[in-house]
Scaffold this motif. Structure first.
Motif, PDB file in Angstrom:
ATOM      1  N   PRO A  51     -62.545  81.437  -8.005  1.00  0.00           N
ATOM      2  CA  PRO A  51     -63.910  80.922  -8.120  1.00  0.00           C
ATOM      3  C   PRO A  51     -64.921  82.044  -8.352  1.00  0.00           C
ATOM      4  O   PRO A  51     -64.671  83.206  -8.007  1.00  0.00           O
ATOM      5  CB  PRO A  51     -64.144  80.238  -6.769  1.00  0.00           C
ATOM      6  CG  PRO A  51     -63.189  80.865  -5.846  1.00  0.00           C
ATOM      7  CD  PRO A  51     -62.008  81.275  -6.667  1.00  0.00           C
ATOM      8  N   SER A  52     -66.056  81.664  -8.911  1.00  0.00           N
ATOM      9  CA  SER A  52     -67.070  82.658  -9.260  1.00  0.00           C
ATOM     10  C   SER A  52     -67.706  83.289  -8.027  1.00  0.00           C
ATOM     11  O   SER A  52     -68.206  84.402  -8.096  1.00  0.00           O
ATOM     12  CB  SER A  52     -68.148  82.029 -10.138  1.00  0.00           C
ATOM     13  OG  SER A  52     -68.768  80.975  -9.439  1.00  0.00           O
ATOM     14  N   ARG A  53     -67.665  82.626  -6.886  1.00  0.00           N
ATOM     15  CA  ARG A  53     -68.246  83.226  -5.679  1.00  0.00           C
ATOM     16  C   ARG A  53     -67.420  84.411  -5.201  1.00  0.00           C
ATOM     17  O   ARG A  53     -67.934  85.300  -4.527  1.00  0.00           O
ATOM     18  CB  ARG A  53     -68.405  82.202  -4.566  1.00  0.00           C
ATOM     19  CG  ARG A  53     -67.137  81.593  -4.089  1.00  0.00           C
ATOM     20  CD  ARG A  53     -67.372  80.490  -3.069  1.00  0.00           C
ATOM     21  NE  ARG A  53     -66.189  79.708  -2.888  1.00  0.00           N
ATOM     22  CZ  ARG A  53     -65.156  80.080  -2.139  1.00  0.00           C
ATOM     23  NH1 ARG A  53     -65.194  81.226  -1.507  1.00  0.00           N
ATOM     24  NH2 ARG A  53     -64.107  79.301  -2.021  1.00  0.00           N
ATOM     25  N   GLN A  95     -68.274  81.998 -16.316  1.00  0.00           N
ATOM     26  CA  GLN A  95     -67.174  81.325 -15.631  1.00  0.00           C
ATOM     27  C   GLN A  95     -66.646  80.166 -16.475  1.00  0.00           C
ATOM     28  O   GLN A  95     -65.439  79.944 -16.536  1.00  0.00           O
ATOM     29  CB  GLN A  95     -67.637  80.821 -14.258  1.00  0.00           C
ATOM     30  CG  GLN A  95     -66.570  80.142 -13.441  1.00  0.00           C
ATOM     31  CD  GLN A  95     -65.543  81.083 -12.855  1.00  0.00           C
ATOM     32  OE1 GLN A  95     -65.743  82.284 -12.840  1.00  0.00           O
ATOM     33  NE2 GLN A  95     -64.451  80.549 -12.384  1.00  0.00           N
TER      34      GLN A  95
END
Length: 90
Positions: A58-60, A69
């Motif tokens: 995930p981008s986090r 993303q």
């Protein structure tokens, strides 16, 4: 009725009297000057954003911007369909 000033200790602490932790925002590694271009044929770049199990990170966690993303997900899916990347790692 007295209101606490802006620099009071009450506002510097978070819920429960704990100090608030400020995390510096990481910049996107795929945007900006000298950043690599996202391409489905660039397997070395795409594997940086895939977990050990073969899932997209995930981008986090990777600190990739939302636009990049989406491009990254599209490139990973294309590479999987062309058998350049595995769908699952057992």
């Amino acid at each position: 009725m007295a209101y606490p000033s802006e620099n009071s200790a009450a506002q510097q602490q978070g819920a429960g009297g704990r100090r608030v932790f400020f995390r510096r925002r990481k910049s996107c590694p795929l945007s900006g000057k000298g950043a690599p271009k996202i391409d489905y044929k660039d397997i070395k770049l795409l594997t940086r954003f895939i977990s050990e199990r073969g899932k997209m990170l995930p981008s986090r966690i990777t600190s990739v911007s939302a636009r990049k993303q989406r491009e990254l997900a599209r490139a990973i899916k294309r590479a999987r369909n062309l058998a350049l990347l595995a769908f699952v790692v057992k």
